[in-house]
Design a protein around this motif. Structure first.
Motif, PDB file in Angstrom:
ATOM      1  N   SER A  88       0.799  -1.228   0.000  1.00  0.00           N
ATOM      2  CA  SER A  88       0.000   0.000   0.000  1.00  0.00           C
ATOM      3  C   SER A  88       0.832   1.277   0.000  1.00  0.00           C
ATOM      4  N   ILE A  89       2.143   1.149  -0.021  1.00  0.00           N
ATOM      5  CA  ILE A  89       3.015   2.323  -0.032  1.00  0.00           C
ATOM      6  C   ILE A  89       3.193   2.799  -1.470  1.00  0.00           C
ATOM      7  N   TYR A  90       3.267   4.094  -1.644  1.00  0.00           N
ATOM      8  CA  TYR A  90       3.410   4.647  -2.990  1.00  0.00           C
ATOM      9  C   TYR A  90       4.424   5.788  -2.981  1.00  0.00           C
ATOM     10  N   GLY A  91       4.740   6.283  -4.155  1.00  0.00           N
ATOM     11  CA  GLY A  91       5.610   7.449  -4.296  1.00  0.00           C
ATOM     12  C   GLY A  91       7.063   7.162  -3.979  1.00  0.00           C
ATOM     13  N   ALA A  92       7.738   8.186  -3.484  1.00  0.00           N
ATOM     14  CA  ALA A  92       9.179   8.109  -3.229  1.00  0.00           C
ATOM     15  C   ALA A  92       9.518   7.053  -2.190  1.00  0.00           C
ATOM     16  N   ASN A  93       8.665   6.869  -1.204  1.00  0.00           N
ATOM     17  CA  ASN A  93       8.938   5.870  -0.178  1.00  0.00           C
ATOM     18  C   ASN A  93       8.880   4.464  -0.767  1.00  0.00           C
ATOM     19  N   ARG A  94       7.911   4.187  -1.636  1.00  0.00           N
ATOM     20  CA  ARG A  94       7.814   2.877  -2.295  1.00  0.00           C
ATOM     21  C   ARG A  94       9.057   2.639  -3.168  1.00  0.00           C
ATOM     22  N   GLU A  95       9.447   3.668  -3.900  1.00  0.00           N
ATOM     23  CA  GLU A  95      10.637   3.557  -4.737  1.00  0.00           C
ATOM     24  C   GLU A  95      11.865   3.251  -3.883  1.00  0.00           C
ATOM     25  N   TYR A  96      11.980   3.924  -2.747  1.00  0.00           N
ATOM     26  CA  TYR A  96      13.104   3.687  -1.845  1.00  0.00           C
ATOM     27  C   TYR A  96      13.118   2.229  -1.372  1.00  0.00           C
ATOM     28  N   ILE A  97      11.960   1.725  -0.950  1.00  0.00           N
ATOM     29  CA  ILE A  97      11.880   0.353  -0.457  1.00  0.00           C
ATOM     30  C   ILE A  97      12.239  -0.635  -1.558  1.00  0.00           C
ATOM     31  N   LEU A  98      11.622  -0.479  -2.715  1.00  0.00           N
ATOM     32  CA  LEU A  98      11.829  -1.444  -3.797  1.00  0.00           C
ATOM     33  C   LEU A  98      13.241  -1.398  -4.369  1.00  0.00           C
ATOM     34  N   ASN A  99      13.855  -0.215  -4.384  1.00  0.00           N
ATOM     35  CA  ASN A  99      15.174  -0.082  -4.994  1.00  0.00           C
ATOM     36  C   ASN A  99      16.339  -0.205  -4.011  1.00  0.00           C
ATOM     37  N   HIS A 100      16.128   0.125  -2.742  1.00  0.00           N
ATOM     38  CA  HIS A 100      17.237   0.140  -1.800  1.00  0.00           C
ATOM     39  C   HIS A 100      17.187  -0.974  -0.751  1.00  0.00           C
ATOM     40  N   ILE A 101      15.981  -1.381  -0.361  1.00  0.00           N
ATOM     41  CA  ILE A 101      15.887  -2.386   0.702  1.00  0.00           C
ATOM     42  C   ILE A 101      14.828  -3.459   0.405  1.00  0.00           C
ATOM     43  N   PRO A 102      14.776  -4.005  -0.824  1.00  0.00           N
ATOM     44  CA  PRO A 102      13.712  -4.967  -1.152  1.00  0.00           C
ATOM     45  C   PRO A 102      13.774  -6.234  -0.304  1.00  0.00           C
ATOM     46  N   HIS A 103      14.964  -6.630   0.106  1.00  0.00           N
ATOM     47  CA  HIS A 103      15.128  -7.844   0.910  1.00  0.00           C
ATOM     48  C   HIS A 103      14.520  -7.697   2.300  1.00  0.00           C
ATOM     49  N   ILE A 104      14.421  -6.486   2.804  1.00  0.00           N
ATOM     50  CA  ILE A 104      13.862  -6.278   4.135  1.00  0.00           C
ATOM     51  C   ILE A 104      12.363  -6.561   4.142  1.00  0.00           C
ATOM     52  N   SER A 105      11.682  -6.272   3.044  1.00  0.00           N
ATOM     53  CA  SER A 105      10.240  -6.516   3.012  1.00  0.00           C
ATOM     54  C   SER A 105       9.930  -7.995   3.234  1.00  0.00           C
ATOM     55  N   LYS A 106      10.849  -8.867   2.900  1.00  0.00           N
ATOM     56  CA  LYS A 106      10.656 -10.305   3.117  1.00  0.00           C
ATOM     57  C   LYS A 106      10.732 -10.669   4.598  1.00  0.00           C
ATOM     58  N   LEU A 107      11.299  -9.801   5.410  1.00  0.00           N
ATOM     59  CA  LEU A 107      11.419 -10.062   6.846  1.00  0.00           C
ATOM     60  C   LEU A 107      10.212  -9.547   7.622  1.00  0.00           C
ATOM     61  N   MET A 108       9.358  -8.789   6.954  1.00  0.00           N
ATOM     62  CA  MET A 108       8.236  -8.157   7.635  1.00  0.00           C
ATOM     63  C   MET A 108       7.134  -9.169   7.931  1.00  0.00           C
ATOM     64  N   VAL A 109       6.583  -9.050   9.134  1.00  0.00           N
ATOM     65  CA  VAL A 109       5.488  -9.914   9.562  1.00  0.00           C
ATOM     66  C   VAL A 109       4.276  -9.041   9.874  1.00  0.00           C
ATOM     67  N   SER A 110       3.133  -9.675  10.030  1.00  0.00           N
ATOM     68  CA  SER A 110       1.888  -8.913  10.155  1.00  0.00           C
ATOM     69  C   SER A 110       1.418  -8.683  11.582  1.00  0.00           C
ATOM     70  N   SER A 111       2.160  -9.190  12.579  1.00  0.00           N
ATOM     71  CA  SER A 111       1.697  -8.971  13.948  1.00  0.00           C
ATOM     72  C   SER A 111       2.860  -8.901  14.933  1.00  0.00           C
ATOM     73  N   ILE A 112       2.602  -8.240  16.032  1.00  0.00           N
ATOM     74  CA  ILE A 112       3.567  -8.176  17.126  1.00  0.00           C
ATOM     75  C   ILE A 112       3.818  -9.581  17.664  1.00  0.00           C
ATOM     76  N   ASP A 113       2.761 -10.389  17.749  1.00  0.00           N
ATOM     77  CA  ASP A 113       2.909 -11.744  18.275  1.00  0.00           C
ATOM     78  C   ASP A 113       3.918 -12.569  17.481  1.00  0.00           C
ATOM     79  N   GLU A 114       3.936 -12.402  16.160  1.00  0.00           N
ATOM     80  CA  GLU A 114       4.916 -13.127  15.341  1.00  0.00           C
ATOM     81  C   GLU A 114       6.334 -12.741  15.718  1.00  0.00           C
ATOM     82  N   VAL A 115       6.551 -11.469  15.990  1.00  0.00           N
ATOM     83  CA  VAL A 115       7.877 -10.995  16.410  1.00  0.00           C
ATOM     84  C   VAL A 115       8.230 -11.586  17.765  1.00  0.00           C
ATOM     85  N   LEU A 116       7.285 -11.537  18.699  1.00  0.00           N
ATOM     86  CA  LEU A 116       7.544 -12.033  20.050  1.00  0.00           C
ATOM     87  C   LEU A 116       7.788 -13.535  20.065  1.00  0.00           C
TER      88      LEU A 116
END
Length: 165
Positions: A88-116
């Protein structure tokens, strides 16, 4: 800050306070990384990834640098931030994520419980109100590195005077 420092340099204007901020920010990141490295666990959970609570802006977020460095050191990370949803991110921030840190998006989880459930060390990276009760939710062997003083308790392990982005 970078833009102001650059403009001042172009104009040959001395701005000592601005010139001091970027190195100070870099030192804060170093201190945060050291705080995580001092913990026992190679499994780390990041709560709050964006520049500040309530935004999806990752550009210039100190947490991006911290996550990158921990990945480089072989840490197993899970990242949660309710405001950072790559789809759901767009614009310059989306470009930054996709071009500079795309591998980090694979580490993202959908809940605090998953992190804990994953992490032995929990890093609180921004002041989102949903993180206030994290110290009370930790398991017996889990440790916290609170980089933003989300809790007023000074006795919480990982809260260091002066270590606050």
């Amino acid at each position: 800050m970078r833009a102001l420092a650059y403009k001042a340099k172009l104009l040959d204007v001395k701005v000592p306070i601005i010139d001091a901020i970027l190195p100070s920010n870099d030192e804060q990141i170093e201190r945060g990384i050291r705080a995580v490295l001092e913990k026992d666990s190679k499994k780390v959970g990041i709560l709050g990834f964006s520049f500040k609570a309530g935004t999806d802006d990752l550009r210039e977020s100190p947490m991006v640098e911290l996550v990158e460095r921990l990945i480089g050191k072989g840490y197993d990370l899970r990242v949660y931030d309710t405001n950072v949803r790559v789809a759901s991110i767009y614009g310059a921030n989306r470009e930054y994520i996709l071009n500079h840190i795309p591998h980090i998006s694979k580490l993202m989880v959908s809940s605090i419980d998953e992190v804990l459930q994953h992490a032995g060390t929990i890093v609180i990276g921004n002041g989102s109100p949903e993180f206030r009760d994290i110290p009370s939710r930790l398991g017996e062997k889990q440790q916290i590195v609170d980089l933003v003083r989300i809790t007023s308790e000074r006795s919480v392990e990982g809260v260091y005077d002066g270590l606050c982005w």
